[in-house]
Design a protein around this motif. Structure first.
Motif, PDB file in Angstrom:
ATOM      1  N   UNK A 117      15.297  -4.141   0.032  1.00  0.00           N
ATOM      2  CA  UNK A 117      16.413  -3.335  -0.477  1.00  0.00           C
ATOM      3  C   UNK A 117      15.973  -1.866  -0.542  1.00  0.00           C
ATOM      4  N   UNK A 118      16.626  -1.012   0.214  1.00  0.00           N
ATOM      5  CA  UNK A 118      16.237   0.396   0.289  1.00  0.00           C
ATOM      6  C   UNK A 118      17.251   1.232  -0.487  1.00  0.00           C
ATOM      7  N   UNK A 119      16.730   1.962  -1.454  1.00  0.00           N
ATOM      8  CA  UNK A 119      17.574   2.795  -2.294  1.00  0.00           C
ATOM      9  C   UNK A 119      17.150   4.247  -2.255  1.00  0.00           C
ATOM     10  N   UNK A 120      17.398   4.944  -3.354  1.00  0.00           N
ATOM     11  CA  UNK A 120      17.166   6.387  -3.414  1.00  0.00           C
ATOM     12  C   UNK A 120      15.741   6.754  -3.032  1.00  0.00           C
ATOM     13  N   UNK A 121      14.766   5.993  -3.516  1.00  0.00           N
ATOM     14  CA  UNK A 121      13.369   6.266  -3.166  1.00  0.00           C
ATOM     15  C   UNK A 121      12.631   4.933  -3.147  1.00  0.00           C
ATOM     16  N   UNK A 122      12.465   4.364  -1.970  1.00  0.00           N
ATOM     17  CA  UNK A 122      11.810   3.071  -1.814  1.00  0.00           C
ATOM     18  C   UNK A 122      10.483   3.270  -1.102  1.00  0.00           C
ATOM     19  N   UNK A 123       9.415   2.880  -1.751  1.00  0.00           N
ATOM     20  CA  UNK A 123       8.087   3.028  -1.172  1.00  0.00           C
ATOM     21  C   UNK A 123       7.435   1.653  -1.073  1.00  0.00           C
ATOM     22  N   UNK A 124       7.143   1.242   0.161  1.00  0.00           N
ATOM     23  CA  UNK A 124       6.444  -0.020   0.391  1.00  0.00           C
ATOM     24  C   UNK A 124       4.999   0.339   0.715  1.00  0.00           C
ATOM     25  N   UNK A 125       4.147   0.262  -0.283  1.00  0.00           N
ATOM     26  CA  UNK A 125       2.788   0.780  -0.161  1.00  0.00           C
ATOM     27  C   UNK A 125       2.046   0.199   1.039  1.00  0.00           C
ATOM     28  N   UNK A 126       2.206  -1.086   1.269  1.00  0.00           N
ATOM     29  CA  UNK A 126       1.378  -1.746   2.276  1.00  0.00           C
ATOM     30  C   UNK A 126       2.223  -2.712   3.115  1.00  0.00           C
ATOM     31  N   UNK A 127       2.158  -2.555   4.426  1.00  0.00           N
ATOM     32  CA  UNK A 127       2.587  -3.590   5.356  1.00  0.00           C
ATOM     33  C   UNK A 127       1.338  -3.989   6.128  1.00  0.00           C
ATOM     34  N   UNK A 128       0.906  -5.224   5.990  1.00  0.00           N
ATOM     35  CA  UNK A 128      -0.346  -5.663   6.607  1.00  0.00           C
ATOM     36  C   UNK A 128      -0.108  -6.206   8.012  1.00  0.00           C
ATOM     37  N   UNK A 129      -0.994  -5.822   8.939  1.00  0.00           N
ATOM     38  CA  UNK A 129      -0.954  -6.322  10.304  1.00  0.00           C
ATOM     39  C   UNK A 129      -2.383  -6.639  10.746  1.00  0.00           C
ATOM     40  N   UNK A 130      -2.512  -7.430  11.798  1.00  0.00           N
ATOM     41  CA  UNK A 130      -3.822  -7.735  12.377  1.00  0.00           C
ATOM     42  C   UNK A 130      -3.869  -7.173  13.793  1.00  0.00           C
ATOM     43  N   UNK A 131      -4.636  -6.121  14.031  1.00  0.00           N
ATOM     44  CA  UNK A 131      -4.714  -5.539  15.378  1.00  0.00           C
ATOM     45  C   UNK A 131      -5.251  -6.551  16.390  1.00  0.00           C
ATOM     46  N   UNK A 132      -4.793  -6.396  17.627  1.00  0.00           N
ATOM     47  CA  UNK A 132      -5.341  -7.232  18.696  1.00  0.00           C
ATOM     48  C   UNK A 132      -6.836  -6.980  18.874  1.00  0.00           C
TER      49      UNK A 132
END
Length: 248
Positions: free
Chosen positions: A110-125
């Motif tokens: 849910x994106x509102x006035x100020x939405x901060x998603x500190x971390x999106x984790x990924x695994x590099x190839x």
């Protein structure tokens, strides 16, 4: 009589036009895009921000609040792994990071006035490790070298190419580099090989890939190395960026 009729018809048409314009003004009263979404893509295996090239990777969004089949919109990922868009509409979005990493499932935010998603984790190839850079003054060449490491080897797409990137500013990667080095085959190693067939050292990482690059005296260079696999995006995994000033 004809003149009066024309004036009458013109007045009626003007009145309808005025009503139409007023109606449009009344309907177009939606708030502008004021929502704010920012965050950082993190390498799950190191806990550090992904090493990206400016704008090469992206965070793709689908606004699900008003449509079951929305058009996607993209937020570029910066070199430091961060992303930001300050002109979104309030709503619920499906989010999917896309880049040189194993595919990540969409997740809903849910994106509102100020939405901060500190971390999106990924695994590099791939990880580009043991990146070194030396200057051979006699030949006026940079000697760059690196090795490859794969966090996940099972199912890894074929490794296509390893190469260095040189730039004259802090933005350095396949989208921003000196074309002389990017376009000549002598400055890259084409493999199109599975990980199992890559020559390796006893630690399970690849043997070094080394290149000699002619440079210009008196120039300040930003240098990194990268490799990519044969997935649908063909984005590079990168080393850190190093700098060097070539003496006159």
């Amino acid at each position: 009589v004809m003149k009066i009729a024309k004036i009458y018809i013109y007045s009626i048409l003007s009145l309808f036009a005025a009503f139409g314009f007023t109606s449009c003004m009344e309907v177009d009263n939606f708030d502008g895009p004021e929502a704010y979404y920012t965050g950082k893509i993190i390498d799950r295996t190191t806990g550090q921000p992904v090493l990206a090239s400016q704008g090469e990777c992206k965070v793709r969004l689908w606004e699900m609040s008003y449509s079951t089949n929305p058009s996607p919109q993209d937020i570029p990922v910066k070199q430091d792994g961060t992303f930001k868009n300050t002109k979104l509409f309030n709503g619920t979005y499906d989010v999917e990071p896309r880049g040189a990493w194993w595919p990540v499932e969409k997740h809903r935010v849910p994106i509102g006035r100020h939405t901060e998603e500190d971390i999106i984790e990924v695994t590099p190839y791939l990880h580009i490790i043991d990146f070194t850079m030396d200057y051979d003054a006699e030949a006026n060449e940079l000697i760059v070298s690196c090795r490859l490491s794969a966090p996940i080897t099972e199912g890894l797409p074929n490794i296509r190419s390893v190469r260095p990137f040189l730039s004259l500013n802090q933005f350095c990667g396949s989208n921003s580099c000196i074309g002389e080095y990017a376009n000549f085959d002598e400055y890259k190693a084409d493999m199109n090989s599975s990980w199992a067939r890559i020559p390796k050292d006893e630690d399970g990482n690849s043997k070094p890939y080394q290149f000699r690059l002619p440079v210009k005296k008196g120039y300040f260079y930003f240098v990194r190395m990268g490799a990519y696999v044969d997935d649908e995006f063909h984005n590079y995994n990168y080393s850190e960026i190093k700098t060097i000033e070539i003496p006159q």
